[in-house]
Design a protein around this motif. Structure first.
Motif, short mmCIF file in Angstrom:
data_model
loop_
_atom_site.label_atom_id
_atom_site.label_comp_id
_atom_site.label_asym_id
_atom_site.label_seq_id
_atom_site.Cartn_x
_atom_site.Cartn_y
_atom_site.Cartn_z
N ARG A 82 89.48 47.01 56.32
CA ARG A 82 88.04 46.77 56.34
C ARG A 82 87.41 47.41 57.57
O ARG A 82 87.97 47.37 58.66
CB ARG A 82 87.74 45.28 56.35
N ARG A 83 86.26 47.99 57.38
CA ARG A 83 85.52 48.52 58.51
C ARG A 83 84.83 47.37 59.21
O ARG A 83 84.17 46.55 58.59
CB ARG A 83 84.51 49.56 58.02
N ARG A 84 85.00 47.31 60.52
CA ARG A 84 84.52 46.18 61.29
C ARG A 84 83.01 46.19 61.46
O ARG A 84 82.38 47.24 61.62
CB ARG A 84 85.15 46.18 62.69
N LEU A 85 82.42 44.99 61.42
CA LEU A 85 80.98 44.83 61.63
C LEU A 85 80.78 43.87 62.78
O LEU A 85 81.36 42.79 62.80
CB LEU A 85 80.32 44.28 60.37
N SER A 86 80.01 44.24 63.76
CA SER A 86 79.80 43.42 64.94
C SER A 86 79.22 42.07 64.57
O SER A 86 78.37 41.95 63.70
CB SER A 86 78.86 44.12 65.92
N GLU A 87 79.68 41.02 65.25
CA GLU A 87 79.17 39.67 65.00
C GLU A 87 78.10 39.28 66.02
O GLU A 87 77.64 38.15 66.02
CB GLU A 87 80.33 38.67 65.06
N THR A 88 77.74 40.17 66.93
CA THR A 88 76.75 39.82 67.94
C THR A 88 75.37 39.76 67.31
O THR A 88 75.07 40.45 66.35
CB THR A 88 76.73 40.87 69.07
N VAL B 20 78.13 49.43 62.84
CA VAL B 20 78.87 49.93 61.68
C VAL B 20 79.30 51.35 61.99
O VAL B 20 78.72 52.03 62.85
CB VAL B 20 78.01 49.91 60.41
N ASP B 21 80.32 51.83 61.32
CA ASP B 21 80.79 53.17 61.63
C ASP B 21 79.84 54.23 61.08
O ASP B 21 79.00 53.97 60.23
CB ASP B 21 82.23 53.38 61.15
#
Length: 390
Positions: free
Chosen positions: A7-13, A19-20
């Motif tokens: 999975r491509r990581r998505l910031s939780e801030t 996103v990439d």
């Protein structure tokens, strides 16, 4: 359907959504296509005019499955995003300027989309599913995941085994919806059960009608009837909303489309076909289908309604079709416990009485007594109309 392992990581801030670059490029490219002047790239919505229907059928109303609606397509197409300008601007500002919406609700909605795209959701082989199973699977893996909440109600009367296990094949995949009463309308007019109602705000229905190409309109009379009734119902239940352009998503094995009706301005629109999968990756949702679905299931927040041109020049003329029953559509629709009318009241079964000499004689005597009384009444100036019967 099962999510890809990687999975491509998505910031939780809360301050930023990371996103990439490939995902940003896919979103930007899709938005460019949705705004393109090239009809082979964009998604158009065409206004339709009703020529004839059974929307005001005399006596008992018609169920959705028996709805008849002959429509003509106008020779003009509008951009799909023209009625979702708030959603388009939100994505454009994020892609172009990395700007986030100011409202918390809109940030949440944007995050739902980016998380879904980052998850790289896969499509399982749906060809073996029934239309009802296909609709439930897409509600669980696409529409529900893009909505503010994944709650949806599936028609409890539909055929097949009722289970909370998703049909995607994943052992641990559970349906986020439930089976229940999805009936809407009024027995005097169009009414019946919807396959799926998402969060009480969006109708989802399999389209078993036209099986043409992606640019072929469905003009499915059942889906038209459901969309019209649902829009009137939304206007009746939520008069405070800015727009009553209510949607119905029609799904097939390879594509989807969206039907809209505005119960305030009497405008009916239908989109062209939108492929579910990517052309080069048939096991992945197309970004266009994802973004269109995201806008539709969140239309309460992202839809800006009809343009002035649509309102002024492209009436569906449903009001004329509804005729004397227009008030039923406007103020007497219901959600839940909607059943067909009984056109005649069932009479109790009647049994013949067995004759006998006693009853024959008494009947003869009573007849003579009645004649004598009538004669006395007539001499006194009375008629049988003066009698009171219990």
């Amino acid at each position: 359907m099962a999510s890809a392992g990687k999975r491509r990581r998505l910031s939780e801030t809360a301050a930023s959504f990371i996103v990439d670059s490939l995902l940003l490029l896919e979103v930007a490219d899709t938005l460019e296509n949705l705004c393109s002047v090239n009809p082979s790239k964009n998604v158009l919505i065409l206004p339709m005019k009703m020529k004839n229907s059974n929307a005001a059928h005399s006596g008992e109303g018609c169920s959705f499955s028996k709805a008849y609606c002959d429509v003509a397509n106008k020779e003009t197409g509008f951009y799909f995003v023209d009625v979702f300008r708030r959603g388009l601007d939100m994505l454009l500002e994020f892609v172009h300027d990395k700007k986030l919406p100011e409202k918390t609700q809109e940030k949440f909605i944007l995050r739902k989309l980016l998380e879904f795209l980052s998850a790289d959701e896969c499509i399982s082989d749906v060809q073996g599913l029934t239309e009802t199973e296909l609709t439930a699977t897409l509600a669980n893996h696409l529409f529900g995941k893009l909505a503010t909440t994944a709650n949806y109600v599936m028609d409890a009367k539909c055929a097949g085994k009722k289970t909370n296990q998703c049909l995607c094949g994943g052992k641990d995949c559970i349906l986020t919806g439930r089976y229940g009463d999805t009936s809407i309308g009024n027995a005097e007019v169009w009414h019946g059960n919807i396959k799926i109602i998402l969060n009480g705000n969006c109708v989802i229905e399999p389209d078993s009608g036209n099986q043409g190409g992606t640019t072929t309109l469905s003009t499915n009379p059942q889906i038209i009837a459901e969309t019209v009734v649902f829009s009137f119902l939304q206007k009746q239940n939520h008069p405070e909303r800015e727009t009553f352009l209510a949607p119905c998503i029609g799904v097939r094995y390879s594509d989807l489309f969206v039907m809209f009706y505005d119960a305030e301005h009497d405008v009916l629109l239908e989109s062209c076909r939108i492929p579910l999968a990517k052309a080069k990756e048939p096991n992945k949702f197309s970004v266009t289908a994802v973004i269109v679905s995201w806008m539709v299931v969140n239309y309460k927040f992202l839809c800006t309604g009809l343009t002035e041109e649509m309102i002024n020049f492209y009436k569906a003329e449903f009001f004329e079709q509804a005729g004397s029953k227009l008030d039923v559509y406007k103020v007497k629709l219901y959600m839940g416990n909607v059943t067909s009318l009984q056109t005649t009241v069932a009479k109790p079964r009647q049994f013949p009485g067995r004759e006998n000499p006693y009853m024959i004689e008494r009947r003869k005597t009573l007849k003579e007594a009645v004649e004598q009384c009538e004669e006395k009444f007539s001499h006194a100036g009375f008629t049988r109309g003066h009698l009171s019967h219990n």
